[in-house]
Design an enzyme around this catalytic site. Structure first.
Site, PDB file in Angstrom:
ATOM      1  N   THR A 157       7.456  -1.886  -3.040  1.00 19.00           N
ATOM      2  CA  THR A 157       8.297  -2.498  -4.065  1.00 19.00           C
ATOM      3  C   THR A 157       9.234  -1.453  -4.674  1.00 19.00           C
ATOM      4  O   THR A 157       8.780  -0.393  -5.111  1.00 19.00           O
ATOM      5  CB  THR A 157       7.416  -3.131  -5.170  1.00 19.00           C
ATOM      6  OG1 THR A 157       6.556  -4.092  -4.555  1.00 19.00           O
ATOM      7  CG2 THR A 157       8.253  -3.805  -6.239  1.00 19.00           C
ATOM      8  N   ARG A 242      -3.417  -3.105 -12.893  1.00 15.85           N
ATOM      9  CA  ARG A 242      -3.848  -4.496 -12.664  1.00 15.85           C
ATOM     10  C   ARG A 242      -3.758  -5.345 -13.936  1.00 15.85           C
ATOM     11  O   ARG A 242      -3.362  -6.513 -13.855  1.00 15.85           O
ATOM     12  CB  ARG A 242      -5.248  -4.528 -12.048  1.00 15.85           C
ATOM     13  CG  ARG A 242      -5.185  -4.235 -10.563  1.00 15.85           C
ATOM     14  CD  ARG A 242      -6.494  -4.289  -9.826  1.00 15.85           C
ATOM     15  NE  ARG A 242      -6.242  -3.952  -8.431  1.00 15.85           N
ATOM     16  CZ  ARG A 242      -7.031  -3.202  -7.670  1.00 15.85           C
ATOM     17  NH1 ARG A 242      -8.173  -2.739  -8.152  1.00 15.85           N
ATOM     18  NH2 ARG A 242      -6.714  -2.944  -6.423  1.00 15.85           N
ATOM     19  N   PHE A 337       5.327 -32.826 -11.718  1.00 13.94           N
ATOM     20  CA  PHE A 337       6.737 -33.186 -11.519  1.00 13.94           C
ATOM     21  C   PHE A 337       6.925 -34.219 -10.393  1.00 13.94           C
ATOM     22  O   PHE A 337       8.044 -34.684 -10.169  1.00 13.94           O
ATOM     23  CB  PHE A 337       7.569 -31.935 -11.191  1.00 13.94           C
ATOM     24  CG  PHE A 337       8.078 -31.191 -12.410  1.00 13.94           C
ATOM     25  CD1 PHE A 337       7.219 -30.429 -13.195  1.00 13.94           C
ATOM     26  CD2 PHE A 337       9.411 -31.241 -12.754  1.00 13.94           C
ATOM     27  CE1 PHE A 337       7.688 -29.734 -14.305  1.00 13.94           C
ATOM     28  CE2 PHE A 337       9.895 -30.556 -13.864  1.00 13.94           C
ATOM     29  CZ  PHE A 337       9.038 -29.800 -14.644  1.00 13.94           C
ATOM     30  N   GLU A 362      -1.327  -5.606  -5.159  1.00 15.04           N
ATOM     31  CA  GLU A 362      -2.259  -4.842  -6.015  1.00 15.04           C
ATOM     32  C   GLU A 362      -3.709  -5.204  -5.744  1.00 15.04           C
ATOM     33  O   GLU A 362      -4.546  -5.221  -6.643  1.00 15.04           O
ATOM     34  CB  GLU A 362      -1.927  -5.040  -7.502  1.00 15.04           C
ATOM     35  CG  GLU A 362      -0.559  -4.527  -7.851  1.00 15.04           C
ATOM     36  CD  GLU A 362      -0.539  -3.439  -8.890  1.00 15.04           C
ATOM     37  OE1 GLU A 362      -1.583  -3.121  -9.468  1.00 15.04           O
ATOM     38  OE2 GLU A 362       0.547  -2.893  -9.109  1.00 15.04           O
ATOM     39  N   GLN A 366      -9.452 -11.587  -2.652  1.00 14.77           N
ATOM     40  CA  GLN A 366     -10.727 -11.268  -1.978  1.00 14.77           C
ATOM     41  C   GLN A 366     -11.148  -9.841  -2.329  1.00 14.77           C
ATOM     42  O   GLN A 366     -12.328  -9.586  -2.598  1.00 14.77           O
ATOM     43  CB  GLN A 366     -10.578 -11.404  -0.452  1.00 14.77           C
ATOM     44  CG  GLN A 366     -10.473 -12.825   0.067  1.00 14.77           C
ATOM     45  CD  GLN A 366      -9.106 -13.452  -0.174  1.00 14.77           C
ATOM     46  OE1 GLN A 366      -8.092 -12.762  -0.234  1.00 14.77           O
ATOM     47  NE2 GLN A 366      -9.071 -14.759  -0.327  1.00 14.77           N
TER      48      GLN A 366
HETATM   49  C1  FAD Z   1       5.872  -8.591  -2.111  1.00 13.49           C
HETATM   50  C2  FAD Z   1       4.890  -7.481  -1.877  1.00 13.49           C
HETATM   51  C3  FAD Z   1       4.968  -6.333  -2.636  1.00 13.49           C
HETATM   52  C4  FAD Z   1       4.093  -5.270  -2.398  1.00 13.49           C
HETATM   53  N1  FAD Z   1       4.253  -4.084  -3.075  1.00 13.49           N
HETATM   54  C5  FAD Z   1       3.532  -2.997  -2.687  1.00 13.49           C
HETATM   55  C6  FAD Z   1       3.821  -1.710  -3.218  1.00 13.49           C
HETATM   56  O1  FAD Z   1       4.690  -1.526  -4.083  1.00 13.49           O
HETATM   57  N2  FAD Z   1       3.109  -0.624  -2.742  1.00 13.49           N
HETATM   58  C7  FAD Z   1       2.138  -0.763  -1.809  1.00 13.49           C
HETATM   59  O2  FAD Z   1       1.558   0.257  -1.432  1.00 13.49           O
HETATM   60  N3  FAD Z   1       1.832  -1.990  -1.298  1.00 13.49           N
HETATM   61  C8  FAD Z   1       2.510  -3.099  -1.707  1.00 13.49           C
HETATM   62  N4  FAD Z   1       2.240  -4.334  -1.172  1.00 13.49           N
HETATM   63  C9  FAD Z   1       1.184  -4.453  -0.181  1.00 13.49           C
HETATM   64  C10 FAD Z   1      -0.009  -5.254  -0.680  1.00 13.49           C
HETATM   65  O3  FAD Z   1      -0.733  -4.506  -1.614  1.00 13.49           O
HETATM   66  C11 FAD Z   1      -0.832  -5.646   0.570  1.00 13.49           C
HETATM   67  O4  FAD Z   1      -0.076  -6.618   1.266  1.00 13.49           O
HETATM   68  C12 FAD Z   1      -2.196  -6.169   0.204  1.00 13.49           C
HETATM   69  O5  FAD Z   1      -3.005  -5.147  -0.313  1.00 13.49           O
HETATM   70  C13 FAD Z   1      -2.890  -6.810   1.403  1.00 13.49           C
HETATM   71  O6  FAD Z   1      -2.835  -5.972   2.511  1.00 13.49           O
HETATM   72  P1  FAD Z   1      -2.353  -6.553   3.935  1.00 13.49           P
HETATM   73  O7  FAD Z   1      -1.077  -7.267   3.718  1.00 13.49           O
HETATM   74  O8  FAD Z   1      -2.377  -5.452   4.909  1.00 13.49           O
HETATM   75  O9  FAD Z   1      -3.419  -7.633   4.293  1.00 13.49           O
HETATM   76  P2  FAD Z   1      -4.817  -7.349   5.025  1.00 13.49           P
HETATM   77  O10 FAD Z   1      -5.500  -6.196   4.402  1.00 13.49           O
HETATM   78  O11 FAD Z   1      -4.593  -7.330   6.488  1.00 13.49           O
HETATM   79  O12 FAD Z   1      -5.619  -8.663   4.646  1.00 13.49           O
HETATM   80  C14 FAD Z   1      -5.402  -9.902   5.308  1.00 13.49           C
HETATM   81  C15 FAD Z   1      -6.370 -10.918   4.696  1.00 13.49           C
HETATM   82  O13 FAD Z   1      -7.717 -10.479   4.927  1.00 13.49           O
HETATM   83  C16 FAD Z   1      -8.426 -10.419   3.691  1.00 13.49           C
HETATM   84  N5  FAD Z   1      -9.387  -9.324   3.710  1.00 13.49           N
HETATM   85  C17 FAD Z   1      -9.179  -8.022   4.097  1.00 13.49           C
HETATM   86  N6  FAD Z   1     -10.284  -7.295   3.918  1.00 13.49           N
HETATM   87  C18 FAD Z   1     -11.216  -8.111   3.391  1.00 13.49           C
HETATM   88  C19 FAD Z   1     -12.566  -7.955   2.954  1.00 13.49           C
HETATM   89  N7  FAD Z   1     -13.189  -6.775   3.012  1.00 13.49           N
HETATM   90  N8  FAD Z   1     -13.207  -9.020   2.466  1.00 13.49           N
HETATM   91  C20 FAD Z   1     -12.583 -10.220   2.375  1.00 13.49           C
HETATM   92  N9  FAD Z   1     -11.305 -10.447   2.754  1.00 13.49           N
HETATM   93  C21 FAD Z   1     -10.647  -9.409   3.255  1.00 13.49           C
HETATM   94  C22 FAD Z   1      -7.343 -10.191   2.629  1.00 13.49           C
HETATM   95  O14 FAD Z   1      -7.776 -10.610   1.342  1.00 13.49           O
HETATM   96  C23 FAD Z   1      -6.226 -11.055   3.180  1.00 13.49           C
HETATM   97  O15 FAD Z   1      -6.422 -12.382   2.806  1.00 13.49           O
HETATM   98  C24 FAD Z   1       3.077  -5.408  -1.427  1.00 13.49           C
HETATM   99  C25 FAD Z   1       2.985  -6.588  -0.683  1.00 13.49           C
HETATM  100  C26 FAD Z   1       3.891  -7.603  -0.863  1.00 13.49           C
HETATM  101  C27 FAD Z   1       3.800  -8.826   0.002  1.00 13.49           C
END
Ligand code: FAD
Length: 379
Positions: A157, A242, A337, A362, A366
């Site tokens: 971000t 958070r 709505f 953040e 999960q």
């Molecule tokens: C708009 C946006 C802004 C963001 N800004 C930042 C930023 O400024 N800096 C930064 O560093 N990151 C940022 N992020 C990244 C964000 O923090 C991650 O997308 C998030 O932590 C999830 O990681 P992932 O997308 O790799 O999903 P994954 O880790 O691949 O997870 C996929 C799914 O599996 C689930 N899952 C994974 N592990 C487990 C577990 N142990 N138990 C249960 N469920 C699990 C997750 O909850 C999710 O539903 C941003 C993301 C978006 C979309």
């Protein structure tokens, strides 16, 4: 124990509310439609003192504290959470410096924010590692008085506009999360590239991009703490940010509920305003009570920071409950709505799109549950 805001806090809230109502809301649809980064609004927020509020006074900030930060954030989230995220992204990147930086590092990286509207970004997530932070692949190799960084980051971000980045990288690839170190990386270093702005579902005013480090050399003095401290620094930063994210979620839910109330009072079906049908009235009653509960959880997590208490558990409670609550309230607002909820001429659909990210960034909902369970069982 008191639940009332004092006079200073009320003034702070009113200032942010005024800004949200008069500046953020009128421009939010344009930024949502175009994905244009709200540079002018960010400057105005900076001039009003609504940005970088948590930087300690000795480093040129307002040192407002976590609870006051949440009060501001709720109002800005009420205005538009995409714009609020763009405004507040600085906090996440600055938190590790505030928590783990030396006096010199704080002076160098935080003080300039007091005289200029600068942007910082928190770069932890990678294409192959989000929830599982210890799986990141970016490396930092010490060479004399430099570190050389290689790797990629994703979803950062503010990356398109940041003057510096907080970056987590592996200094020891074999040591899991204990092999991670934290750095400040200035934007203008050779080998650092930033990708295109991502075309996201919601919070479209906020800028998220991928980044790459190709033999990026930075001064060894940019290491925060010691080698191996990175994971703990990055996670502690989350404890501080958070509650802020949760506060923005409360603001979004409040906006959705207020719109639902206005609509349900006007719209008639079967000869009476729809709120008088129990199915609708109860949905709105649930929204109102859940918003109140979310705010109290959020304020408690912030209050713990202001009182130097460890707040990992409460920050996770607040983030989880508020993210899921904001999503539910926004979906229910669309329902109130009816057909109009599905249409871009009405406010509910944008709120629903914007709400979804609260359950993802953040730490997903999960992962908040993982933290909560781990904290409870550790006891
Ligand atoms: C708009 C946006 C802004 C963001 N800004 C930042 C930023 O400024 N800096 C930064 O560093 N990151 C940022 N992020 C990244 C964000 O923090 C991650 O997308 C998030 O932590 C999830 O990681 P992932 O997308 O790799 O999903 P994954 O880790 O691949 O997870 C996929 C799914 O599996 C689930 N899952 C994974 N592990 C487990 C577990 N142990 N138990 C249960 N469920 C699990 C997750 O909850 C999710 O539903 C941003 C993301 C978006 C979309």
């Amino acid at each position: 124990m008191g639940f009332d805001l004092d006079e200073d806090q009320k003034q702070l809230r009113d200032l942010a509310h005024d800004f949200a109502e008069k500046e953020i809301r009128p421009k939010a649809p344009f930024h949502d439609e175009t994905g244009d980064w709200p540079k002018e609004l960010l400057h105005k927020a900076y001039d009003l003192g609504l940005v970088n509020v948590h930087i300690p006074a000795e480093y040129g900030g307002l040192g407002l504290g976590a609870l006051n930060g949440c009060i501001l954030e709720e109002e800005m989230g009420w205005g538009c959470t995409g714009i609020a995220t763009a405004i507040t992204a600085n906090s996440l990147a600055q938190a590790p410096v505030i928590l783990a930086g030396s006096t010199e590092q704080k002076k160098k990286w935080l003080t300039p924010f007091s005289s200029e509207h600068l942007i910082s970004a928190y770069a932890v997530t990678e294409p192959g590692a989000g929830s599982d932070v210890a799986a990141i692949q970016t490396t930092a190799v010490r060479k004399g008085d430099k570190y050389v960084l290689n790797g990629q980051k994703m979803w950062i971000t503010g990356a398109g506009h940041a003057n510096w980045f907080f970056v987590l990288a592996k200094t020891d690839k074999e040591a899991g999360h204990k092999g991670m170190s934290a750095f400040v990386v200035p934007r203008d270093v050779k080998g650092l590239s930033v990708g295109k702005k991502e075309n996201n579902m919601g919070q479209r005013a906020s800028d998220t991009r991928g980044m790459a480090f190709e033999d990026v050399e930075i001064d060894a003095a940019n290491l925060l703490g010691k080698e191996g401290d990175g994971f703990v620094i990055a996670m502690k930063a989350f404890d501080h940010t958070r509650p802020l994210v949760a506060a923005a979620g409360v603001g979004l839910a409040r906006a959705a509920m207020e719109n639902a109330v206005l609509y349900a009072a006007e719209r008639k079906a079967f000869g009476r305003p729809i709120w008088q049908h129990e199915g609708v009235g109860f949905m709105i009653a649930d929204m109102a009570s859940d918003i109140e509960a979310a705010r109290l959880l959020t304020w408690k997590a912030a209050h713990q920071i202001d009182n130097n208490k460890r707040n990992t558990l409460n920050a996770a409670y607040a983030k989880r409950f508020t993210a899921d609550m904001a999503m539910r309230v926004a979906i229910d607002a669309v329902q109130v709505f009816g057909g109009n909820g599905f249409n871009k001429e009405y406010p509910a659909e944008k709120l629903m799109r914007d709400a979804k990210i609260f359950q993802i960034y953040e730490g997903t909902s999960q992962i908040q549950r993982v933290i909560i369970a781990r904290e409870l069982f550790a006891k």
